[in-house]
Design a protein around this motif. Structure first.
Motif: not given
Length: 304
Positions: A172, A175-176, A231-232, A235, A240, A243, A299, A303
């Motif tokens: 994360v 990815a952020r 992960l999506t 984000l 966000l 990725v 989530c 994050a």
């Protein structure tokens, strides 16, 4: 007032201590360092939990002893876990405490279909066999009437404070910043993710329920997502964009394993990310009336 001793101050230990303190219990957290978890109303002690006498001398005699330990060096589990588990089991026996263990799904090994608690502990990798043996020792003591033991098993951890300990949480931070996420195995297979707050709630409920002792329980968890979907979603919870996701498998993983001891350990567990890895939590939901933390909240907490 019941006395609760939580051994370990990682994400599960901290959340369990907070949950128990909020319920009005007398809570002590024991770690090697004795560091303060920041949980109000909780006492902190320094103790080597592999030494039952030293642990009980530092923390007193508890009514419930929770094993929330998680040896930091993943490559040294074979050396660290057996004496630690033996010490905690001995402490539970000597104090008469209920012994509630934070487990995982490793003991099952590769399976076809959703994992239920009636599956045999049939792992062939050394980490899975190790975790299976630790539970077998506690269960044998329970069956012999020496201790009251229960184990709670969750899947990949997500939620507050998990960080590098979770296979989604660890990617994360990068990815952020919009960087590519490298994930183990296939990123398109359904996979269960378990919030550490739900682990804590299930541990407390299982320990408090005498009829639940002497077996394992699965932590109520949200429906499975793929690694990429999870992960999506994490984000998106903080506005966000997705990725790029790349995977560590096959030759890439083999190459990484030649230079990284951690990758060598994870390579042995790669079956968890190459096929569906789904936890069935039906029994625990029915027994304890626990539902998982809503996914949107999971989530946001993941994050950070």
């Amino acid at each position: 007032m019941e006395r609760h001793l939580v051994v370990g101050a990682g994400p599960v230990g901290r959340r369990l201590a907070a949950h128990l303190a909020a319920a009005g219990h007398d809570v002590t957290v024991a770690t090697r360092s004795g560091r303060d978890t920041g949980v109000p109303g909780v006492r902190h002690v320094s103790a080597d939990a592999s030494d039952a006498d030293a642990l009980l001398a530092a923390a007193g005699s508890p009514d419930v002893l929770y094993n929330c330990a998680n040896p930091a060096d993943y490559t040294r589990w074979d050396a660290v876990w057996p004496p630690l588990a033996a010490g905690l089991l001995a402490a539970a026996e000597r104090s008469g405490a209920v012994y509630a263990i934070t487990g995982n799904l490793y003991p099952y090994g590769p399976v076809d279909g959703p994992m239920t608690e009636d599956l045999p502990d049939a792992a062939t990798d050394h980490k899975g066999r190790l975790r299976a043996r630790l539970w077998a020792d506690a269960l044998a003591a329970h069956d012999a009437g020496r201790v009251r033991a229960v184990e709670v098993r969750g899947s990949d951890y997500v939620g507050p404070g998990v960080g590098a300990g979770g296979h989604v949480s660890r990617v994360v931070p990068a990815a952020r910043r919009g960087r590519t996420a490298w994930m183990m195995g296939r990123s398109d297979q359904p996979h269960t993710f378990t919030d550490v707050r739900d682990v804590a709630r299930t541990l407390a409920a299982a320990a408090a329920d005498a009829g639940a002792h002497g077996r394992t329980w699965h932590v109520p968890s949200n429906p499975p997502r793929t690694q990429a979907q999870a992960l999506t979603d994490v984000l998106a919870s903080v506005d966000l964009p997705p990725v790029r996701v790349r995977t560590l498998r096959g030759p890439v993983l083999a190459t990484a394993a030649t230079v990284s001891p951690l990758m060598r350990e994870l390579r042995e567990l790669r079956y968890q990310w190459e096929r569906p890895y789904v936890l069935d939590d039906t029994a625990a939901r029915a027994r304890f009336g626990i539902a998982p933390t809503p996914w949107a909240e999971v989530c946001r907490a993941t994050a950070g």
